[in-house]
Design a protein around this motif. Structure first.
Motif: not given
Length: 200
Positions: A61-62, A65-66, A68, A70
């Motif tokens: 997830q990190e 997210s980092y 960007g 999906s």
């Protein structure tokens, strides 16, 4: 440790990684290799895939997210990569995967995207998100290791199939499974596009 969580994660990951379904592709992309070389490639592919899934289980997830990124984006890119492999199988150009010294088929396409592909990564991310105890965290780690061990056993035993199928049989399998792999790739990419269209 939640037994239901372990069973669900194990069954789902086995279905997604599809050990039996990966056998024909493994035989095709390692065509021309000796049995020892094939077994070494199987071990390398499984070790790399295990590392990829472990990293995403712990930090997936990190990482997404980092960067960007999906999950739908991961699905589309994985689908396109699988489609390239499928087209090589369909056109009889799979030798390009093994002929080039710079290409290690254990890494691409075996470890990723065939074993640790978008589906497996997404599955690991989902179950990692449901981990709320040390017991379940250890359980998920064990599940990943067991599933990868099953894959290794299946791929190593598939070497014996090559003796039965011979070159003609493997060539036939390459066409059939190239078509199936292309369909899976298109479906994977389409699912990602639809997820984008519905706002993820």
């Amino acid at each position: 440790m939640d037994t239901k969580f372990l069973v669900e994660s194990f069954v789902t990951l086995v279905v997604i990684t599809d050990p039996i379904g990966n056998v024909p592709t493994f035989l095709v992309v390692t065509q021309g290799k000796g049995n020892k070389a094939r077994q070494r490639l199987a071990l390398e592919a499984v070790l790399v895939a295990t590392a990829v899934l472990a990293i995403f289980a712990g930090f997936g997830q990190e990482i997404l997210s980092y960067l960007g990124i999906s999950l739908p984006a991961l699905q589309v890119s994985g689908g396109l990569l699988l489609l390239i492999v499928a087209l090589q199988l369909l056109t009889g150009k799979q030798a390009e995967l093994t002929a080039q010294s710079k290409v290690n088929v254990a890494l691409v396409p075996l470890a990723t995207p065939l074993i640790a592909g978008p589906g497996a990564i997404a599955t690991v991310l989902v179950f990692a998100g449901e981990v709320h105890s040390v017991g379940n965290a250890l359980g998920l780690a064990v599940v990943i290791l067991v599933v990868m061990a099953v894959l290794l056993v299946v791929l190593r035993f598939s070497v014996h199939l090559s003796r039965l199928l011979r070159e003609g049989g493997i060539e036939l399998l390459s066409r059939v499974f190239g078509l199936l792999l292309a369909a899976i790739a298109v479906q994977l990419a389409a699912s990602g596009v639809l997820a984008f269209a519905h706002g993820h």
